[in-house]
Design a protein around this motif. Sequence first.
Motif, short mmCIF file in Angstrom:
data_model
loop_
_atom_site.label_atom_id
_atom_site.label_comp_id
_atom_site.label_asym_id
_atom_site.label_seq_id
_atom_site.Cartn_x
_atom_site.Cartn_y
_atom_site.Cartn_z
N VAL A 6 -4.48 -11.10 9.76
CA VAL A 6 -3.54 -10.00 9.56
C VAL A 6 -2.90 -9.65 10.90
N PRO A 7 -1.88 -10.39 11.34
CA PRO A 7 -1.29 -10.13 12.66
C PRO A 7 -0.40 -8.90 12.69
N VAL A 8 0.27 -8.60 11.59
CA VAL A 8 1.26 -7.52 11.60
C VAL A 8 1.08 -6.69 10.35
N LEU A 9 1.23 -5.39 10.46
CA LEU A 9 1.19 -4.51 9.30
C LEU A 9 2.59 -4.02 9.00
N ARG A 10 3.08 -4.42 7.84
CA ARG A 10 4.44 -4.01 7.45
C ARG A 10 4.32 -2.93 6.40
N HIS A 11 5.00 -1.84 6.66
CA HIS A 11 4.90 -0.71 5.74
C HIS A 11 6.30 -0.20 5.46
N VAL A 12 6.82 -0.51 4.28
CA VAL A 12 8.19 -0.13 3.94
C VAL A 12 8.14 0.73 2.70
N ILE A 13 8.73 1.89 2.79
CA ILE A 13 8.79 2.79 1.65
C ILE A 13 10.25 3.10 1.36
N SER A 14 10.66 2.80 0.16
CA SER A 14 12.04 3.07 -0.21
C SER A 14 12.09 4.34 -1.04
N PHE A 180 -9.45 6.79 -0.31
CA PHE A 180 -9.44 5.96 0.89
C PHE A 180 -8.30 4.96 0.76
N ILE A 181 -7.98 4.27 1.83
CA ILE A 181 -6.97 3.21 1.79
C ILE A 181 -7.59 1.90 2.25
N LEU A 182 -7.08 0.81 1.69
CA LEU A 182 -7.58 -0.53 2.04
C LEU A 182 -6.39 -1.45 2.30
N PRO A 183 -6.52 -2.36 3.26
CA PRO A 183 -5.45 -3.34 3.50
C PRO A 183 -5.63 -4.56 2.61
N LEU A 184 -4.53 -5.08 2.11
CA LEU A 184 -4.56 -6.31 1.32
C LEU A 184 -3.78 -7.38 2.07
N PRO A 185 -4.46 -8.42 2.60
CA PRO A 185 -3.76 -9.47 3.35
C PRO A 185 -2.75 -10.20 2.48
N LYS A 186 -1.56 -10.42 3.03
CA LYS A 186 -0.51 -11.19 2.37
C LYS A 186 -0.12 -12.33 3.30
N GLU A 187 -0.33 -13.55 2.87
CA GLU A 187 -0.11 -14.70 3.74
C GLU A 187 1.33 -14.75 4.24
N GLY A 188 1.48 -14.75 5.55
CA GLY A 188 2.79 -14.82 6.16
C GLY A 188 3.54 -13.51 6.19
N ARG A 189 2.96 -12.43 5.60
CA ARG A 189 3.66 -11.13 5.53
C ARG A 189 2.79 -9.99 6.04
N GLY A 190 1.76 -10.29 6.77
CA GLY A 190 0.91 -9.23 7.29
C GLY A 190 -0.01 -8.68 6.21
N ASP A 290 -8.17 13.04 10.27
CA ASP A 290 -8.27 13.03 11.72
C ASP A 290 -7.24 12.06 12.32
N PRO A 291 -6.47 12.49 13.32
CA PRO A 291 -5.50 11.59 13.96
C PRO A 291 -6.15 10.38 14.62
N ALA A 292 -7.45 10.43 14.82
CA ALA A 292 -8.15 9.30 15.44
C ALA A 292 -8.25 8.10 14.48
N PHE A 293 -7.97 8.34 13.17
CA PHE A 293 -7.97 7.23 12.22
C PHE A 293 -6.76 6.33 12.49
N LYS A 294 -7.02 5.06 12.74
CA LYS A 294 -5.96 4.10 13.05
C LYS A 294 -5.95 2.96 12.03
N ILE A 295 -4.74 2.63 11.55
CA ILE A 295 -4.60 1.51 10.62
C ILE A 295 -5.08 0.22 11.27
N GLU A 296 -4.82 0.06 12.55
CA GLU A 296 -5.23 -1.16 13.25
C GLU A 296 -6.75 -1.34 13.18
#
Length: 306
Positions: A6-14, A180-190, A290-296
């Motif tokens: 997961v090199p990049v986290l893309r977050h787009v909200i329309s 809670f939130i969880l990341p879902l890896p997407k191949e080639g799309r972070g 808490d602001p200390a929570f980081k997506i990374e």
Amino acid sequence: MASFRVPVLRHVISGAAPYLRATQRRWAQVHDVRFLATQQSDRVLEKYREKLAKKAQEEGLRDINELKEAYKDKIQHLKKKASIPLPVPNAPTASSIASSPFPPPPPAPQIPTEKLPSSTPGIKTLSSYLDLEKTRALPQKELEAIWRLRHVSDAQSLCAVIPIDVYRTLEATAKKHPHFILPLPKEGRGAEIHLLQWTFPAENAVTVLFTHLAEFKLRGEFSQPHTTITHHLELAEDKGVVLLQGQVVEGRGVSVDEAKWLVMCLQKFYGFGGDKSERKRLLELFGKGDPAFKIEDLVEEAEKIV
């Protein structure tokens, strides 16, 4: 299961732009009805003044005012008798609504509730899938085999058998941290971020809803989950296991394998497997906002699950 970095986290909200609705104004001329009624009454009194005065003398009364007072009750009775009741219009029928040139009002929005009675048709109990009396007599291995065979024909379903001690840890953590939130890896799309919500709709059923975080931010409580899993507790005491059943909604942007990843990720975070202290820390930070929570940090920890 394939492993993705997961090199990049893309977050787009329309978002949808607000719309404006035209307003039509109609103006009407307003009259004071009290003035019109009084004016008409005065004209009638002038027209019959002489006859009324003569009638008052015949009755031994001083003037017209005493005559009106003497006949007050009779006058009121005649007024009521002469009045015409106005018909009350009936409620519009389905045919009249259909013929109307204006569109019908939209239905009231349905607000999802977190607590539902156990008799709610939307909550299936374990007896909807298995004969509980016969199942209780089976060895645990046969029970697991039957549970998996029960779902093999549904390509969009999920199922699992969870030992009771593992489940108790999950539930205890869920009651402290229901979101809670969880990341879902997407191949080639972070990675995509998904929101999970624990609910306790019935005595023997505990449910988890998975929703795209972008959709939840856009639509709030009206967002639709793409995956729902239910933990059935009816056999927990007798057999020492909890049966998990889930459904992945087709066309909502998540495959069955991706839903399995999210369920596995949930179990690792809520069961505090592996590096317990870091996963527990992330849950607590997120729960407190808490602001200390980081997506990374979340993504990095999720990579260790692979």
